[in-house]
Design a protein around this motif. Structure first.
Motif, PDB file in Angstrom:
ATOM      1  N   LEU A 187      -8.294   8.529   4.706  1.00  0.00           N
ATOM      2  CA  LEU A 187      -8.351   9.904   4.187  1.00  0.00           C
ATOM      3  C   LEU A 187      -7.082  10.693   4.497  1.00  0.00           C
ATOM      4  CD1 LEU A 187     -12.025  10.826   5.186  1.00  0.00           C
ATOM      5  CD2 LEU A 187     -11.189  10.368   2.876  1.00  0.00           C
ATOM      6  N   SER A 188      -6.188  10.117   5.298  1.00  0.00           N
ATOM      7  CA  SER A 188      -4.952  10.814   5.671  1.00  0.00           C
ATOM      8  C   SER A 188      -3.875  10.718   4.596  1.00  0.00           C
ATOM      9  CB  SER A 188      -4.400  10.231   6.985  1.00  0.00           C
ATOM     10  OG  SER A 188      -3.957   8.895   6.758  1.00  0.00           O
ATOM     11  N   ARG A 189      -4.102   9.873   3.574  1.00  0.00           N
ATOM     12  CA  ARG A 189      -3.054   9.640   2.571  1.00  0.00           C
ATOM     13  C   ARG A 189      -3.657   9.411   1.186  1.00  0.00           C
ATOM     14  NH1 ARG A 189      -3.496   5.742   6.227  1.00  0.00           N
ATOM     15  NH2 ARG A 189      -4.614   3.874   5.568  1.00  0.00           N
ATOM     16  N   ASN A 238       0.824  -1.207   0.000  1.00  0.00           N
ATOM     17  CA  ASN A 238       0.000   0.000   0.000  1.00  0.00           C
ATOM     18  C   ASN A 238       0.864   1.265   0.000  1.00  0.00           C
ATOM     19  OD1 ASN A 238      -2.579   0.991  -0.156  1.00  0.00           O
ATOM     20  ND2 ASN A 238      -2.840   1.213   2.039  1.00  0.00           N
ATOM     21  N   LEU A 239       1.798   1.350  -0.934  1.00  0.00           N
ATOM     22  CA  LEU A 239       2.655   2.529  -1.011  1.00  0.00           C
ATOM     23  C   LEU A 239       1.813   3.759  -1.338  1.00  0.00           C
ATOM     24  CD1 LEU A 239       5.735   1.005  -2.901  1.00  0.00           C
ATOM     25  CD2 LEU A 239       5.584   1.573  -0.483  1.00  0.00           C
ATOM     26  N   HIS A 240       2.228   4.901  -0.790  1.00  0.00           N
ATOM     27  CA  HIS A 240       1.403   6.103  -0.902  1.00  0.00           C
ATOM     28  C   HIS A 240       2.199   7.270  -1.493  1.00  0.00           C
ATOM     29  CE1 HIS A 240       3.563   7.340   2.688  1.00  0.00           C
ATOM     30  NE2 HIS A 240       3.136   6.256   3.316  1.00  0.00           N
ATOM     31  N   LEU A 241       1.554   8.428  -1.550  1.00  0.00           N
ATOM     32  CA  LEU A 241       2.146   9.614  -2.160  1.00  0.00           C
ATOM     33  C   LEU A 241       3.459  10.012  -1.480  1.00  0.00           C
ATOM     34  CD1 LEU A 241       1.573  11.856  -4.321  1.00  0.00           C
ATOM     35  CD2 LEU A 241       0.565  13.188  -2.448  1.00  0.00           C
ATOM     36  N   GLY A 242       3.525   9.801  -0.159  1.00  0.00           N
ATOM     37  CA  GLY A 242       4.763  10.115   0.572  1.00  0.00           C
ATOM     38  C   GLY A 242       5.931   9.275   0.073  1.00  0.00           C
TER      39      GLY A 242
END
Length: 333
Positions: A207-209, A14-18
């Motif tokens: 919703l935090s990422r 689940n890699l994210h924008l960060g």
């Protein structure tokens, strides 16, 4: 001057924008520069410093590889592999742990942060993993390592270990002392719900990422609901010191548009957040949606991912096995 670059990403899933703006986007730029030789490692040995579910770990390794490729890293040009499949990493870590000093490891602030108050219950691996990180880098004679703020200290340790090994065994420049590659622009992405906390998959609210697998509607909805303040958009970067959420969102916009924070502030100065969020959603969808679609497509082709990993492991093993053989000879094995 050509650079030999090594970097690793933990297979957390689940890699994210960060993860993308802090590391992967930079990897793509490095991969696209023909003067660079790049080695990108999925550091699954690092992952098990905390307990993992075996099935999930295997799945996360594949997802990380898919994300690399979907983001634009060419596995034919750069070496992409997972650490556990190249035995030299574990062997090198043991030999280098006999060169590293307790005092050096005791200074590592990341262990203190991750272990928390009850460090007696933390694994030995969590304590000593900076030595494994040093082995990862030194086995490939890497000249440069992309690092964020949280890894600078570990790279310093790697440099100390290389210099001590060379000095102890009187073999000048045998282990290449790597230089840091530090992203000049915005690289630390914070939560969409709290500008003082780093964006993380461990935060309860999705919703935090922005996940790299999110679709267009999800991205637009998350930006719409991202925390802001009641004031108009800031006029100067100085105004951002007390407005962490605005700073974070503007930083994301600057990174995605290959601009600067100053320029982004200038474009939206005095405007409503709703107008800015609309533009931010547009650039996010343009960048993330194609990656999301490609990740899903690649994850449906497990054979391709397995073969890509196998090829990467073979290429990495050729380099690392030669280096560890020489290290063993120098040590006296």
């Amino acid at each position: 001057m050509s650079k030999k670059i090594f970097s690793g990403v933990q297979p957390t899933g689940n890699l994210h924008l960060g993860n993308y703006l802090g590391a992967i986007k930079n990897f793509v730029d490095l991969n696209n520069d023909n003067s660079n030789e790049c080695i990108f490692c999925v550091v699954d040995l690092h992952a098990i410093t905390v307990k993992q579910n075996a099935k999930e770990l295997r799945s996360n390794i594949q997802e990380t590889i898919a994300t690399f490729i979907a983001s634009g890293i060419d596995p034919k040009k750069s070496i992409i592999f997972n650490q556990s499949q190249v035995p030299a990493h574990a062997e090198g870590a043991w030999i280098l742990s006999c060169v590293a000093r307790m005092g050096w490891l005791n200074r590592m602030t990341q262990f203190k942060e991750k272990a928390g108050k009850d460090k007696e219950k933390a694994s030995v691996g969590l304590y000593s993993y900076p030595v494994l990180m040093a082995a990862d880098i030194l086995l490939y004679d890497a000249t440069h390592v992309p690092v964020g703020d949280d890894q600078k200290q570990h790279l310093e340790l790697c440099r100390d270990i290389a210099q001590k090994f060379n000095s102890d065994f009187e073999i000048e420049n045998f282990l290449q002392v790597p230089e840091p590659l530090i992203q000049k622009e915005f690289s630390r992405i914070m939560s969409l719900k709290d500008g003082s906390r780093k964006m993380s998959k461990s935060e309860l609210s999705d919703l935090s990422r922005i996940n790299l697998t999110d679709d267009k509607d999800l991205i637009i909805n998350k930006i719409k609901k991202a925390k802001t303040d009641p004031l108009p958009m800031p006029n100067t970067t100085k105004d951002l010191d007390e407005r962490l959420e605005a700073k974070n969102l503007l930083g994301i916009y600057a990174s995605l548009t290959n601009s600067t924070l100053e320029k982004s502030v200038e474009i939206f100065a005095g405007k409503n957040f709703s107008e800015f969020k609309e533009k931010l959603s547009e650039v996010l969808v343009d960048k993330i949606q194609p990656i999301s679609l490609e990740i899903k497509k690649l994850l449906d082709d497990k054979l391709y991912l397995d073969n890509t990993l196998l090829e990467g492991v073979e290429r990495a093993n050729k380099i690392a096995s030669k280096k560890i053989k020489r290290i063993k000879e120098i040590v006296g094995f």
